[in-house]
Design a protein around this motif. Structure first.
Motif, PDB file in Angstrom:
ATOM      1  N   PRO A  29       0.829  -1.211   0.000  1.00 33.49           N
ATOM      2  CA  PRO A  29       0.000   0.000   0.000  1.00 33.49           C
ATOM      3  C   PRO A  29       0.865   1.263   0.000  1.00 33.49           C
ATOM      4  CG  PRO A  29      -0.780  -1.566   1.635  1.00 33.49           C
ATOM      5  CD  PRO A  29       0.524  -2.090   1.133  1.00 33.49           C
ATOM      6  N   GLY A  30       0.406   2.257  -0.692  1.00 36.14           N
ATOM      7  CA  GLY A  30       1.115   3.528  -0.757  1.00 36.14           C
ATOM      8  C   GLY A  30       1.013   4.139  -2.133  1.00 36.14           C
ATOM      9  N   GLY A  31       1.658   5.264  -2.288  1.00 39.48           N
ATOM     10  CA  GLY A  31       1.596   6.009  -3.545  1.00 39.48           C
ATOM     11  C   GLY A  31       2.193   5.294  -4.739  1.00 39.48           C
ATOM     12  N   ASP A  32       3.116   4.364  -4.488  1.00 39.03           N
ATOM     13  CA  ASP A  32       3.756   3.649  -5.594  1.00 39.03           C
ATOM     14  C   ASP A  32       3.083   2.321  -5.913  1.00 39.03           C
ATOM     15  OD1 ASP A  32       5.700   5.539  -6.169  1.00 39.03           O
ATOM     16  OD2 ASP A  32       7.076   4.751  -4.649  1.00 39.03           O
ATOM     17  N   GLN A  33       2.025   1.992  -5.215  1.00 42.58           N
ATOM     18  CA  GLN A  33       1.355   0.715  -5.473  1.00 42.58           C
ATOM     19  C   GLN A  33       0.911   0.663  -6.934  1.00 42.58           C
ATOM     20  OE1 GLN A  33      -2.071  -0.159  -3.037  1.00 42.58           O
ATOM     21  NE2 GLN A  33      -1.912  -2.337  -3.444  1.00 42.58           N
ATOM     22  N   GLY A  34       1.210  -0.462  -7.587  1.00 47.84           N
ATOM     23  CA  GLY A  34       0.876  -0.614  -9.000  1.00 47.84           C
ATOM     24  C   GLY A  34       1.959  -0.138  -9.946  1.00 47.84           C
ATOM     25  N   GLU A  44      14.753   3.975  -6.898  1.00 49.63           N
ATOM     26  CA  GLU A  44      13.838   5.117  -6.873  1.00 49.63           C
ATOM     27  C   GLU A  44      13.083   5.302  -8.190  1.00 49.63           C
ATOM     28  OE1 GLU A  44      18.020   6.691  -7.607  1.00 49.63           O
ATOM     29  OE2 GLU A  44      17.130   5.409  -6.098  1.00 49.63           O
ATOM     30  N   PHE A  45      13.500   4.599  -9.259  1.00 46.31           N
ATOM     31  CA  PHE A  45      12.770   4.631 -10.519  1.00 46.31           C
ATOM     32  C   PHE A  45      11.498   3.816 -10.347  1.00 46.31           C
ATOM     33  CE2 PHE A  45      16.585   6.272 -12.238  1.00 46.31           C
ATOM     34  CZ  PHE A  45      16.330   6.753 -13.505  1.00 46.31           C
ATOM     35  N   ARG A  46      10.361   4.452 -10.372  1.00 40.26           N
ATOM     36  CA  ARG A  46       9.066   3.782 -10.275  1.00 40.26           C
ATOM     37  C   ARG A  46       8.345   4.039 -11.589  1.00 40.26           C
ATOM     38  NH1 ARG A  46       8.637   2.262  -4.749  1.00 40.26           N
ATOM     39  NH2 ARG A  46      10.823   2.222  -4.136  1.00 40.26           N
ATOM     40  N   LEU A  47       8.100   2.988 -12.342  1.00 45.33           N
ATOM     41  CA  LEU A  47       7.656   3.109 -13.725  1.00 45.33           C
ATOM     42  C   LEU A  47       6.249   2.584 -13.936  1.00 45.33           C
ATOM     43  CD1 LEU A  47      10.942   1.697 -15.286  1.00 45.33           C
ATOM     44  CD2 LEU A  47      10.365   4.092 -14.921  1.00 45.33           C
ATOM     45  N   THR A  48       5.683   2.963 -15.067  1.00 48.24           N
ATOM     46  CA  THR A  48       4.430   2.360 -15.497  1.00 48.24           C
ATOM     47  C   THR A  48       4.751   0.975 -16.065  1.00 48.24           C
ATOM     48  OG1 THR A  48       4.594   3.170 -17.765  1.00 48.24           O
ATOM     49  CG2 THR A  48       3.494   4.635 -16.145  1.00 48.24           C
TER      50      THR A  48
END
Length: 118
Positions: A29-34, A44-48
């Motif tokens: 859970p959190g802003g980066d979920q998904g 730190e790279f959080r991608l689609t």
């Protein structure tokens, strides 16, 4: 036109038959979920999902370039696709080389030019 690469997508994982790299979907859970994390990029790279897929396809293109000369068209396509990730092709190749045993054993393919992004 190039043939499709053997990248496999699943609900939580993107993998390849050619490279050792993978992408994982974040499920906590959190802003980066998904969002997705790719094994050869800094955490730190959080991608689609589409960007993660692009990463694996580019990793395959780089590895395959070691086995046969890269044509100008493929090189330009790789540069364009790398900018979708806000990376230069050179940066992407260095990130891959730091993790890949294959790229450490061989020399990285020549990109013939400096990167346009830092």
């Amino acid at each position: 036109m190039t043939a499709p690469m053997p990248v496999h997508t699943a609900e939580w994982l993107i993998s390849s038959d050619i490279v050792e790299e993978v992408a994982f979907r974040i499920d906590i859970p959190g802003g980066d979920q998904g969002r997705w994390i790719v094994s050869f990029l800094p955490p730190e790279f959080r991608l689609t999902e589409a960007q993660a897929l692009t990463c694996l396809e580019l990793a395959e293109m780089v590895l395959l370039a070691l086995e046969s000369p890269v044509g100008t068209l493929e090189l330009e396509l790789a540069r364009i696709r790398a900018t979708e990730l806000e990376l230069s092709l050179d940066d992407l190749m260095w990130l891959l080389a730091t993790r890949s045993s294959t790229l450490r054993e061989d020399s990285a393919p020549e990109t013939s030019g400096s990167s346009s992004q830092a």
